[in-house]
Design a protein around this motif. Structure first.
Motif, mmCIF file in Angstrom:
data_model
loop_
_atom_site.group_PDB
_atom_site.id
_atom_site.type_symbol
_atom_site.label_atom_id
_atom_site.label_comp_id
_atom_site.label_asym_id
_atom_site.label_seq_id
_atom_site.Cartn_x
_atom_site.Cartn_y
_atom_site.Cartn_z
ATOM 1 N N ASP A 192 -69.860 6.431 -0.312
ATOM 2 C CA ASP A 192 -70.087 5.319 0.610
ATOM 3 C C ASP A 192 -70.794 4.167 -0.091
ATOM 4 O O ASP A 192 -71.377 4.327 -1.173
ATOM 5 C CB ASP A 192 -70.950 5.781 1.789
ATOM 6 C CG ASP A 192 -70.244 6.756 2.715
ATOM 7 O OD1 ASP A 192 -69.014 6.927 2.591
ATOM 8 O OD2 ASP A 192 -70.943 7.339 3.567
ATOM 9 N N GLU A 193 -70.780 3.013 0.537
ATOM 10 C CA GLU A 193 -71.529 1.872 0.016
ATOM 11 C C GLU A 193 -73.032 2.112 0.109
ATOM 12 O O GLU A 193 -73.513 2.888 0.939
ATOM 13 C CB GLU A 193 -71.158 0.600 0.780
ATOM 14 C CG GLU A 193 -69.752 0.114 0.493
ATOM 15 C CD GLU A 193 -69.449 -1.220 1.144
ATOM 16 O OE1 GLU A 193 -70.336 -1.783 1.818
ATOM 17 O OE2 GLU A 193 -68.323 -1.723 0.959
ATOM 18 N N ASN A 194 -73.764 1.418 -0.779
ATOM 19 C CA ASN A 194 -75.221 1.539 -0.867
ATOM 20 C C ASN A 194 -75.655 2.997 -1.033
ATOM 21 O O ASN A 194 -76.704 3.424 -0.553
ATOM 22 C CB ASN A 194 -75.894 0.913 0.366
ATOM 23 C CG ASN A 194 -75.582 -0.562 0.487
ATOM 24 O OD1 ASN A 194 -75.765 -1.323 -0.459
ATOM 25 N ND2 ASN A 194 -75.086 -0.978 1.635
ATOM 26 N N THR A 195 -74.803 3.737 -1.733
ATOM 27 C CA THR A 195 -75.023 5.159 -1.972
ATOM 28 C C THR A 195 -74.659 5.454 -3.415
ATOM 29 O O THR A 195 -73.705 4.875 -3.949
ATOM 30 C CB THR A 195 -74.147 6.006 -1.032
ATOM 31 O OG1 THR A 195 -74.394 5.606 0.314
ATOM 32 C CG2 THR A 195 -74.436 7.495 -1.181
ATOM 33 N N ALA A 196 -75.414 6.334 -4.046
ATOM 34 C CA ALA A 196 -75.161 6.694 -5.438
ATOM 35 C C ALA A 196 -75.196 8.199 -5.599
ATOM 36 O O ALA A 196 -75.838 8.917 -4.832
ATOM 37 C CB ALA A 196 -76.197 6.048 -6.359
ATOM 38 N N VAL A 197 -74.501 8.652 -6.626
ATOM 39 C CA VAL A 197 -74.586 10.048 -7.034
ATOM 40 C C VAL A 197 -74.893 10.073 -8.522
ATOM 41 O O VAL A 197 -74.284 9.348 -9.303
ATOM 42 C CB VAL A 197 -73.291 10.829 -6.699
ATOM 43 C CG1 VAL A 197 -72.073 10.206 -7.340
ATOM 44 C CG2 VAL A 197 -73.423 12.290 -7.092
ATOM 45 N N THR A 198 -75.890 10.850 -8.885
ATOM 46 C CA THR A 198 -76.266 11.013 -10.285
ATOM 47 C C THR A 198 -75.705 12.333 -10.782
ATOM 48 O O THR A 198 -75.964 13.383 -10.198
ATOM 49 C CB THR A 198 -77.795 11.007 -10.449
ATOM 50 O OG1 THR A 198 -78.300 9.739 -10.024
ATOM 51 C CG2 THR A 198 -78.180 11.240 -11.904
ATOM 52 N N VAL A 199 -74.912 12.265 -11.840
ATOM 53 C CA VAL A 199 -74.247 13.449 -12.382
ATOM 54 C C VAL A 199 -74.921 13.851 -13.679
ATOM 55 O O VAL A 199 -75.012 13.059 -14.623
ATOM 56 C CB VAL A 199 -72.750 13.185 -12.626
ATOM 57 C CG1 VAL A 199 -72.074 14.426 -13.192
ATOM 58 C CG2 VAL A 199 -72.069 12.728 -11.343
ATOM 59 N N ARG A 200 -75.404 15.092 -13.708
ATOM 60 C CA ARG A 200 -75.976 15.684 -14.920
ATOM 61 C C ARG A 200 -75.324 17.035 -15.133
ATOM 62 O O ARG A 200 -75.574 17.975 -14.383
ATOM 63 C CB ARG A 200 -77.489 15.861 -14.792
ATOM 64 C CG ARG A 200 -78.297 14.579 -14.724
ATOM 65 C CD ARG A 200 -79.794 14.889 -14.768
ATOM 66 N NE ARG A 200 -80.617 13.699 -14.679
ATOM 67 C CZ ARG A 200 -81.048 13.168 -13.539
ATOM 68 N NH1 ARG A 200 -80.714 13.743 -12.388
ATOM 69 N NH2 ARG A 200 -81.800 12.084 -13.541
#
Length: 236
Positions: A192-200
């Protein structure tokens, strides 16, 4: 290398939440190479992104135009502490950056953040647009990126799942579900907008205002969707 994927959106109230972790990983006052598609408006794009990133944390953004149809020279990243790829026509970003930028980051990893198109091309196989599947609409035509049928191209290869963006706001979740269900991509994330996912590595964490939707095959030509909120971990 940590990958930060932002699903779009320009709400200034979320800048620190969305971009702060990316900048923190790059070090004290990092130089951030901002790769922006050159459609004649790079100065205007850079002004906006420079403001957004410096509002999130002290940093030194540097504009790097991505010229459609021209070879991208990864040497322009020399001296940068992090890479940010902005929004615009996803097929053009993929065509320009998939090979040279993907190889450069594989050889010399840097913290990576992608906004909208920059998030979509992070995948090994990237959903770059389209609104039809076999002539049947699966998302709004205005989200098609100047393509008709759903199109998947080589991306940067930074992550395994495909990515679609503006999920709730533009109705693109249906496109990703269709791409997964028909086997065009192995699985995917719709953000979604104004949303982030951090991938490690094999894990990811959601932050921001909305949700990240994990789409996996579910037998035959079907797909299953599970949505995650800010603070939740999702398995990759």
């Amino acid at each position: 290398m940590t990958i930060h994927l932002v699903g779009g959106g320009r709400d200034e109230a979320w800048y620190a939440e969305l971009y702060g972790p990316f900048l923190a990983e790059a070090g004290a006052q990092p130089e951030v190479a901002c790769l922006l598609l050159d459609e004649g408006d790079v100065p205007e794009q850079f002004e906006r992104w420079s403001g957004a990133l410096t509002a999130a944390a002290p940093c030194r953004p540097r504009a790097v135009p991505v010229v459609p149809g021209a070879a991208f020279d990864p040497a322009v990243l020399d001296g940068a502490d992090a890479v940010f790829v902005g929004g615009g026509l996803t097929p053009e970003y993929a065509s320009a950056l998939a090979g040279p930028l993907g190889r450069r980051l594989a050889e010399r990893p840097l913290p990576y953040a992608g906004f909208s198109a920059g998030a979509a091309i992070a995948a090994g196989r990237a959903v770059v647009g389209g609104w039809l599947s076999g002539g049947v609409p699966v998302c709004p035509e205005e989200t098609a990126e100047d393509l008709d049928e759903i199109e998947v191209r080589d991306g940067l290869g930074l992550i395994a799942p495909a990515v679609d963006v503006h999920a709730a706001q533009w109705g693109t979740l249906g496109r990703l579900v269709e791409a997964v269900a028909r086997g065009a991509v192995p699985y995917g994330l719709a953000i979604d907008e104004n949303t982030a996912v951090t991938v490690r590595g094999a894990g990811a964490r959601v932050r921001g205002a909305g949700r990240v939707h994990l789409v996996r095959p579910d037998g035959g030509e079907a797909a299953a969707v599970r949505s995650y909120r800010a603070g939740e971990e999702l398995p990759l």
